[in-house]
Design a protein around this motif. Sequence first.
Motif, PDB file in Angstrom:
ATOM      1  N   THR A  10       0.841  -1.199   0.000  1.00 21.85           N
ATOM      2  CA  THR A  10       0.000   0.000   0.000  1.00 21.85           C
ATOM      3  C   THR A  10       0.874   1.246   0.000  1.00 21.85           C
ATOM      4  O   THR A  10       1.900   1.296   0.668  1.00 21.85           O
ATOM      5  N   VAL A  11       0.436   2.230  -0.757  1.00 22.01           N
ATOM      6  CA  VAL A  11       1.101   3.526  -0.809  1.00 22.01           C
ATOM      7  C   VAL A  11       0.139   4.575  -0.272  1.00 22.01           C
ATOM      8  O   VAL A  11      -1.070   4.508  -0.534  1.00 22.01           O
ATOM      9  N   TYR A  12       0.671   5.534   0.462  1.00 16.95           N
ATOM     10  CA  TYR A  12      -0.152   6.553   1.105  1.00 16.95           C
ATOM     11  C   TYR A  12       0.239   7.951   0.622  1.00 16.95           C
ATOM     12  O   TYR A  12       1.355   8.188   0.188  1.00 16.95           O
ATOM     13  N   LEU A  13      -0.708   8.857   0.744  1.00 13.43           N
ATOM     14  CA  LEU A  13      -0.429  10.275   0.510  1.00 13.43           C
ATOM     15  C   LEU A  13      -1.054  11.047   1.660  1.00 13.43           C
ATOM     16  O   LEU A  13      -2.274  11.145   1.742  1.00 13.43           O
ATOM     17  N   LYS A  14      -0.236  11.541   2.557  1.00 11.74           N
ATOM     18  CA  LYS A  14      -0.731  12.360   3.659  1.00 11.74           C
ATOM     19  C   LYS A  14      -0.731  13.803   3.219  1.00 11.74           C
ATOM     20  O   LYS A  14       0.294  14.351   2.822  1.00 11.74           O
ATOM     21  N   MET A  15      -1.902  14.401   3.316  1.00 14.44           N
ATOM     22  CA  MET A  15      -2.079  15.766   2.855  1.00 14.44           C
ATOM     23  C   MET A  15      -2.313  16.666   4.067  1.00 14.44           C
ATOM     24  O   MET A  15      -3.305  16.498   4.769  1.00 14.44           O
ATOM     25  N   ASN A  16      -1.422  17.589   4.308  1.00 17.20           N
ATOM     26  CA  ASN A  16      -1.549  18.539   5.406  1.00 17.20           C
ATOM     27  C   ASN A  16      -1.737  19.952   4.859  1.00 17.20           C
ATOM     28  O   ASN A  16      -1.363  20.240   3.730  1.00 17.20           O
ATOM     29  N   SER A  17      -2.290  20.812   5.685  1.00 17.59           N
ATOM     30  CA  SER A  17      -2.467  22.221   5.322  1.00 17.59           C
ATOM     31  C   SER A  17      -3.106  22.350   3.937  1.00 17.59           C
ATOM     32  O   SER A  17      -2.612  23.102   3.075  1.00 17.59           O
ATOM     33  N   VAL A  18      -4.173  21.629   3.727  1.00 13.26           N
ATOM     34  CA  VAL A  18      -4.773  21.608   2.392  1.00 13.26           C
ATOM     35  C   VAL A  18      -5.363  22.968   2.037  1.00 13.26           C
ATOM     36  O   VAL A  18      -5.779  23.744   2.914  1.00 13.26           O
ATOM     37  N   LYS A  19      -5.374  23.220   0.746  1.00 16.59           N
ATOM     38  CA  LYS A  19      -5.875  24.485   0.224  1.00 16.59           C
ATOM     39  C   LYS A  19      -6.993  24.198  -0.775  1.00 16.59           C
ATOM     40  O   LYS A  19      -7.132  23.077  -1.260  1.00 16.59           O
ATOM     41  N   ALA A  20      -7.745  25.231  -1.118  1.00 16.32           N
ATOM     42  CA  ALA A  20      -8.832  25.058  -2.066  1.00 16.32           C
ATOM     43  C   ALA A  20      -8.319  24.490  -3.389  1.00 16.32           C
ATOM     44  O   ALA A  20      -8.990  23.671  -4.029  1.00 16.32           O
ATOM     45  N   GLU A  21      -7.136  24.909  -3.776  1.00 13.96           N
ATOM     46  CA  GLU A  21      -6.572  24.448  -5.048  1.00 13.96           C
ATOM     47  C   GLU A  21      -6.122  22.991  -5.032  1.00 13.96           C
ATOM     48  O   GLU A  21      -5.707  22.453  -6.059  1.00 13.96           O
ATOM     49  N   ASP A  22      -6.208  22.340  -3.872  1.00 10.07           N
ATOM     50  CA  ASP A  22      -5.922  20.905  -3.803  1.00 10.07           C
ATOM     51  C   ASP A  22      -7.149  20.070  -4.165  1.00 10.07           C
ATOM     52  O   ASP A  22      -7.046  18.839  -4.262  1.00 10.07           O
ATOM     53  N   THR A  23      -8.289  20.712  -4.345  1.00 11.30           N
ATOM     54  CA  THR A  23      -9.501  19.994  -4.735  1.00 11.30           C
ATOM     55  C   THR A  23      -9.298  19.346  -6.094  1.00 11.30           C
ATOM     56  O   THR A  23      -8.947  20.010  -7.076  1.00 11.30           O
ATOM     57  N   ALA A  24      -9.489  18.024  -6.146  1.00  6.39           N
ATOM     58  CA  ALA A  24      -9.246  17.287  -7.384  1.00  6.39           C
ATOM     59  C   ALA A  24      -9.599  15.817  -7.169  1.00  6.39           C
ATOM     60  O   ALA A  24      -9.812  15.375  -6.035  1.00  6.39           O
ATOM     61  N   VAL A  25      -9.632  15.087  -8.268  1.00  4.30           N
ATOM     62  CA  VAL A  25      -9.659  13.630  -8.179  1.00  4.30           C
ATOM     63  C   VAL A  25      -8.203  13.182  -8.135  1.00  4.30           C
ATOM     64  O   VAL A  25      -7.396  13.585  -8.992  1.00  4.30           O
ATOM     65  N   TYR A  26      -7.878  12.382  -7.141  1.00  8.99           N
ATOM     66  CA  TYR A  26      -6.515  11.908  -6.958  1.00  8.99           C
ATOM     67  C   TYR A  26      -6.407  10.467  -7.453  1.00  8.99           C
ATOM     68  O   TYR A  26      -7.206   9.612  -7.055  1.00  8.99           O
ATOM     69  N   TYR A  27      -5.402  10.240  -8.287  1.00  6.72           N
ATOM     70  CA  TYR A  27      -5.182   8.942  -8.892  1.00  6.72           C
ATOM     71  C   TYR A  27      -3.858   8.337  -8.432  1.00  6.72           C
ATOM     72  O   TYR A  27      -2.845   9.037  -8.332  1.00  6.72           O
ATOM     73  N   CYS A  28      -3.886   7.046  -8.214  1.00  4.28           N
ATOM     74  CA  CYS A  28      -2.688   6.279  -7.919  1.00  4.28           C
ATOM     75  C   CYS A  28      -2.256   5.595  -9.215  1.00  4.28           C
ATOM     76  O   CYS A  28      -3.107   5.201 -10.022  1.00  4.28           O
ATOM     77  N   ALA A  29      -0.944   5.460  -9.413  1.00  3.95           N
ATOM     78  CA  ALA A  29      -0.461   4.838 -10.638  1.00  3.95           C
ATOM     79  C   ALA A  29       0.829   4.076 -10.373  1.00  3.95           C
ATOM     80  O   ALA A  29       1.566   4.389  -9.429  1.00  3.95           O
TER      81      ALA A  29
END
Length: 125
Positions: free
Chosen positions: A78-97
């Motif tokens: 498993t791979v993780y993405l920890k997102m801190n201090s998120v901003k409005a511009e981080d709004t998106a569909v996030y894809y793993c590849a």
Amino acid sequence: QVQLVESGGGVVQAGGSLRLACATSGRAFNSDVMGWFRQAPGKEREFVAALSWIGGYIDYADSVKDRFTISRDNAKNTVYLKMNSVKAEDTAVYYCAAAWKKGIVVIRQGAMDYWGKGTLVTVSS
């Protein structure tokens, strides 16, 4: 056969945190590099972060550096993405590849071999 399944998306307030997970099965855990990409409404897909299953390769887009952390759990594939201090511009569909034998430049360009279906992250103000 390769399966990549993202989870952890949702609605988060600006300044908050969220952790995405990408569970891999099939040949994906034999890949060289795993990456996270995102696509905001009306925009092209863009590179977020990537790492190697083995060794110390880690790369971040400038827009998320110092806020997001990519990590892996080899035992859980498993791979993780920890997102801190998120901003409005981080709004998106996030894809793993997943990718085999690709260099940093082409990975950043999104030349991955397999993709998940994505998970939506919405940052509210």
